[in-house]
Design a protein around this motif. Structure first.
Motif, short mmCIF file in Angstrom:
data_model
loop_
_atom_site.label_atom_id
_atom_site.label_comp_id
_atom_site.label_asym_id
_atom_site.label_seq_id
_atom_site.Cartn_x
_atom_site.Cartn_y
_atom_site.Cartn_z
N ALA A 79 -0.93 4.78 -6.60
CA ALA A 79 -1.25 5.66 -5.62
C ALA A 79 -1.09 7.29 -6.16
N TYR A 92 -5.98 -2.79 -8.32
CA TYR A 92 -4.94 -2.26 -7.63
C TYR A 92 -4.52 -0.93 -8.57
N TYR A 107 0.30 1.49 -4.01
CA TYR A 107 -0.89 1.04 -4.64
C TYR A 107 -2.01 1.08 -3.80
N ILE A 108 -3.29 1.51 -4.40
CA ILE A 108 -4.39 1.72 -3.54
C ILE A 108 -5.55 0.40 -4.05
N SER A 138 -8.66 -1.09 -4.40
CA SER A 138 -10.18 -0.58 -4.59
C SER A 138 -11.03 -2.15 -4.56
N ASP A 147 0.72 -1.34 -0.03
CA ASP A 147 0.13 -0.03 0.08
C ASP A 147 0.78 1.37 -0.06
N ALA A 155 0.14 10.47 -1.89
CA ALA A 155 0.42 9.31 -0.84
C ALA A 155 1.84 8.84 -0.78
#
Length: 412
Positions: free
Chosen positions: A165, A162, A153-154, A156, A150, A169
């Motif tokens: 970000a 993925y 990457y975010i 969802s 994380d 972030a």
């Protein structure tokens, strides 16, 4: 079999590439190494990763052999904690990892890697660091919930996707990097915290570049194994020991001599050199193969003159040059290095790029980057060994490593 000595530097890696080129392509090619590899010089660790991938991409790549009899779990745990064991096991897993007696070490590596991966997944980056060095990986050939963390990457949950970000972030990545590398040096922690915004910009630009261009080959094929990431290490040593950390590189020695002359009162004392290495690496096709993928369809990189490869690389760095379509088909910025060069130049830093058959650098103290200019001279890069702007052909490598020096200069 190719044997790797314990001390890893650029000279040693160049020798290994020559060995690799001379091997019989019809014979199985194992890789032998010790359990206590040492990476004391700038960019050595990420260039080692490139070498491991270059070997692995050979059709005759065999197993990894550790040069010790009766290797124990504690031996494996230590090399994984040092990051080296983690990398070699990710790359060499399929064909096996053995000790000198032929014992299968996968069970040991599986257990040790699981502990390190858990630290990654729980964002315990300081605990995952080792002696002022930290690795932030992205593993592309495993399910994303296992290989994408994380910091980059975010996730969802509604679409189970993925996504990279946003730059904002990356503040957390930057803070973790500073905390992990300067954990035992409060003065340097304070210094680098003051330029955290600049470091964040560099990290985002470089990692975004790997996301766009290095998750698959230039022809769109999946890369197995596939590894990208950020590696950072704090160097802090007495100036008189400079050559132990530069591998006798004229480029680095000149750079640090200039740093020393301009900044005699360093934060850690007159006789010390302090700098933060920030490296971003990938196992993709390389900058030129991506930038000129249409022209290279059905061709090898060896089919183009080295001078053309050098020219293409410089073109790829220029602002607004791109081989990638952005949102709604609009042209996005180029390979992503324009802004990085601005930031590193303002910090009086140093840049090294190893990709394709090229090994290049730029000393921004000697040759600053001028923001308004988009001409070829402003993007000048120099050969690592000869310090010339005339391209020198080296062995072709897998992926790209971009390493920068952010020096500690006259803090108050």
């Amino acid at each position: 079999m190719i044997s790797i000595k314990d001390t890893i530097n650029i000279s040693a890696l160049n020798h290994l590439y020559s060995e690799l080129d001379q091997q019989n392509a019809a014979s199985r090619l194992d890789l032998s190494m010790g359990l206590n590899l040492k990476f004391n010089t700038f960019s050595a660790f990420v260039c080692f990763i490139q070498f491991i991938f270059t070997w692995k991409r050979k059709a005759n790549a065999g197993s990894i052999i550790l040069q010790k009899r009766a290797v124990t779990y504690l031996d494996v745990e230590k090399t994984v904690r040092e990051h080296t064991g983690f990398v070699i096991s990710v790359v060499g897993w399929k064909n096996g990892i053995f000790d000198a007696d032929g014992n299968d070490l996968k069970p040991h590596f599986k257990k040790a890697n699981a502990i390190l991966l858990k630290l990654f997944q729980e964002s315990k980056w300081t605990k995952s660091s080792y002696r002022a060095a930290v690795l932030f990986p992205a593993i592309d050939h495993v399910p994303p919930e296992q290989g994408l963390f994380d910091l980059f990457y975010i996730h969802s949950r509604s679409t189970n996707t993925y996504n990279l970000a946003p730059e904002s972030a990356y503040e957390l990545l930057t803070l973790n990097l500073i905390e992990s590398t300067t954990e035992n040096n409060e003065a340097l922690k304070v210094y680098y915290s003051k330029i955290a915004g600049e470091l964040k910009g560099v990290l985002f630009e470089l990692f975004e570049n790997t996301h766009k261009f290095a998750r698959k080959s230039s022809s769109g094929d999946s890369l197995t194994p596939g590894l990208r990431g950020v590696y950072s290490k704090l160097f802090n040593f007495e100036y008189k020991r400079l050559r132990n950390f530069t591998d006798n590189s004229p480029a680095l020695e000149r750079y640090f001599s200039e740093i020393h002359l301009r900044n005699p009162e360093s934060i850690t004392g007159f006789r010390n050199v302090s700098f933060l290495e920030i490296s971003v690496f990938d196992s993709g096709s390389g900058i030129v193969r991506v930038y000129k993928k249409k022209e290279l369809i059905g061709k090898s990189i060896d089919d183009i003159p080295i001078g053309d490869e050098f020219t293409y690389l410089i073109e790829a760095l220029k602002k607004n040059n791109t081989s990638h379509k952005g949102i709604l088909g609009k042209e996005s910025r180029g390979v992503g290095l324009y802004r990085m060069m601005e930031i590193v130049s303002k910090a009086n830093g140093f840049l090294r790029i190893r990709t394709g058959r090229l090994d290049l650098f730029r000393n921004f103290l000697s040759v600053p980057f001028y923001e308004p200019r988009n001409d070829t001279f402003n993007y000048s890069l120099f050969n690592w060994d000869s310090q010339s702007v005339i391209a020198t052909q080296l062995q072709d490598v897998s992926g790209t490593s971009i390493s920068i020096i952010m020096p500690c200069i006259n803090p108050r």
